[in-house]
Design an enzyme around this catalytic site. Sequence first.
Site, PDB file in Angstrom:
ATOM      1  N   ARG A  55       0.840  -1.206   0.000  1.00 10.93           N
ATOM      2  CA  ARG A  55       0.000   0.000   0.000  1.00 10.93           C
ATOM      3  C   ARG A  55       0.872   1.251   0.000  1.00 10.93           C
ATOM      4  NH1 ARG A  55      -2.839  -0.561   4.533  1.00 10.93           N
ATOM      5  NH2 ARG A  55      -2.098   1.255   5.640  1.00 10.93           N
ATOM      6  N   TYR A 109     -15.312  15.769 -17.499  1.00  5.41           N
ATOM      7  CA  TYR A 109     -15.647  14.356 -17.586  1.00  5.41           C
ATOM      8  C   TYR A 109     -16.840  14.092 -16.659  1.00  5.41           C
ATOM      9  CZ  TYR A 109     -14.818   9.344 -17.563  1.00  5.41           C
ATOM     10  OH  TYR A 109     -14.953   7.987 -17.686  1.00  5.41           O
ATOM     11  N   ASP A 182      -6.757  18.007 -14.816  1.00  7.05           N
ATOM     12  CA  ASP A 182      -6.896  16.697 -15.443  1.00  7.05           C
ATOM     13  C   ASP A 182      -6.308  16.830 -16.843  1.00  7.05           C
ATOM     14  OD1 ASP A 182      -7.760  14.473 -16.864  1.00  7.05           O
ATOM     15  OD2 ASP A 182      -9.692  14.353 -15.838  1.00  7.05           O
ATOM     16  N   LYS A 207      -6.283   5.842 -20.607  1.00  2.00           N
ATOM     17  CA  LYS A 207      -6.394   6.438 -21.931  1.00  2.00           C
ATOM     18  C   LYS A 207      -5.012   6.466 -22.611  1.00  2.00           C
ATOM     19  CE  LYS A 207     -10.526   6.937 -20.288  1.00  2.00           C
ATOM     20  NZ  LYS A 207     -11.014   8.140 -19.664  1.00  2.00           N
TER      21      LYS A 207
HETATM   22  C1  LIG Z   1     -11.613   8.471 -18.453  1.00  3.51           C
HETATM   23  C2  LIG Z   1     -11.416   9.787 -17.826  1.00  3.51           C
HETATM   24  C3  LIG Z   1     -11.432   9.923 -16.431  1.00  3.51           C
HETATM   25  C4  LIG Z   1     -11.698   8.773 -15.509  1.00  3.51           C
HETATM   26  O1  LIG Z   1     -10.707   7.807 -15.585  1.00  3.51           O
HETATM   27  P1  LIG Z   1     -10.947   6.252 -15.243  1.00  3.51           P
HETATM   28  O2  LIG Z   1      -9.617   5.645 -15.530  1.00  3.51           O
HETATM   29  O3  LIG Z   1     -12.048   5.768 -16.143  1.00  3.51           O
HETATM   30  O4  LIG Z   1     -11.339   6.179 -13.815  1.00  3.51           O
HETATM   31  C5  LIG Z   1     -11.213  11.181 -15.907  1.00  3.51           C
HETATM   32  N1  LIG Z   1     -10.991  12.245 -16.702  1.00  3.51           N
HETATM   33  C6  LIG Z   1     -10.974  12.153 -18.042  1.00  3.51           C
HETATM   34  C7  LIG Z   1     -10.717  13.370 -18.858  1.00  3.51           C
HETATM   35  C8  LIG Z   1     -11.188  10.924 -18.660  1.00  3.51           C
HETATM   36  O5  LIG Z   1     -11.179  10.827 -19.989  1.00  3.51           O
END
Ligand SMILES: *Cc1c(COP(=O)(O)O)cnc(C)c1O
Length: 393
Positions: A55, A109, A182, A207
């Site tokens: 952890r 998102y 983000d 992604k």
């Molecule tokens: C997919 C995505 C998320 C969330 O990510 P997960 O890996 O699905 O939890 C957050 N922000 C953006 C811009 C995303 O495309």
Amino acid sequence: MKIETKAVHWGDRRKSGSFIPVTTPIYTAASYAYESMDQLDRVFGLEESGPSYARYDNPTRSALEELVRELESGAGAIACASGMIAIHTALLAALMDRPKHVVAANMMYGATTGLLMNVLGPMGVETTHVDVCDLKAVEAALTESKVGAMIMETISNPLLRVGAMDKIAAMCRAAGVPLIVDNTFATPLLVRPLELGANMVCHSATKYLAGHGDVLGGVIVADQANYDALRTLSRTIGPVMGPFESYLTLRGIKTLALRVERQCANACNVASWLATHPRVERTFFPGDPRHPDAESIARLFPPNRFGGLVAFELREAGRPEVFRFMEKLQMVVRATSLGDVHTMILYPAMASHRDLSPKHRERLGIRDNLVRVSIGIEAPEDIVADLDQALSA
Ligand SMILES: *Cc1c(COP(=O)(O)O)cnc(C)c1O
């Protein structure tokens, strides 16, 4: 060293006993022993780096964290089990000893908006939504009440708007508010928010970072001022990525620069082709010279690279026509997610923005004829050909 080179070399090739593994192995051990109790004591006390319990630290995960920390120019990184838990953890860390009030971009998102509204809201965290392309509105939101954190995306979802992150970071700094960005859509190849004055960067590693549609993961990278609190919180609550996903993400990032270069070039091709197609009403692409945020894009993005996402509206279409178009696609994959090597298409009204009322979607400018494409690394002719045959009803 350039970021393309770092992507290939950072994190890996740590000495292990008498040899150096060329790539970091998958360490599955949950705990780690040392010959001397003194050394274990130093590891527990963070005076010596090394794993003790999964952890806290895992060697495979640490290699990935070191790599992404370097790519995003941060002081430290935590690799997480998903993008959402990365965002949640970053917000918790920022709000811990600050006012429970977040200024958030109004077009984010879907699950991030959901986190603010449905998880943090009932726990007493207030959110003010702002249009990050309206600097006066951002300034007002940051100064009108006591704010504990601001969160925005480098490129908004799904209309691909780009806020003036450098100017927003300066406003946040002046107001003493940490800025969380983000950066999933842009990747550190296009924009490095910490270099522009942001304090924490989050990614959905699912992604572009992992990039092959086989990992769920996230990463948080923090500046020096925020890293210690983040690490302490992470050691307590354990939002961390497992060793297998860490390995796949580490492996994926070695080709990130190549993939992003190709995806950006393909996206420019596809976007300019779509813009002239008679069945396309409007295209949304950060490389469009008439883009409403062209000034910010020119300042923040490298030349001729605008990301791999393109959105467009089908002329005189509603849900049935969009469904028909999407079902006719032979190669482009109809699925949620983005940033993979294969081209994918998503219908925001049904997927990412499904939970919003039609009125709310309309207000955000997300119409029922809008689709979003994540461009892959295929030959651009093949992407265009598939879209073309599906568009010719
Ligand atoms: C997919 C995505 C998320 C969330 O990510 P997960 O890996 O699905 O939890 C957050 N922000 C953006 C811009 C995303 O495309």
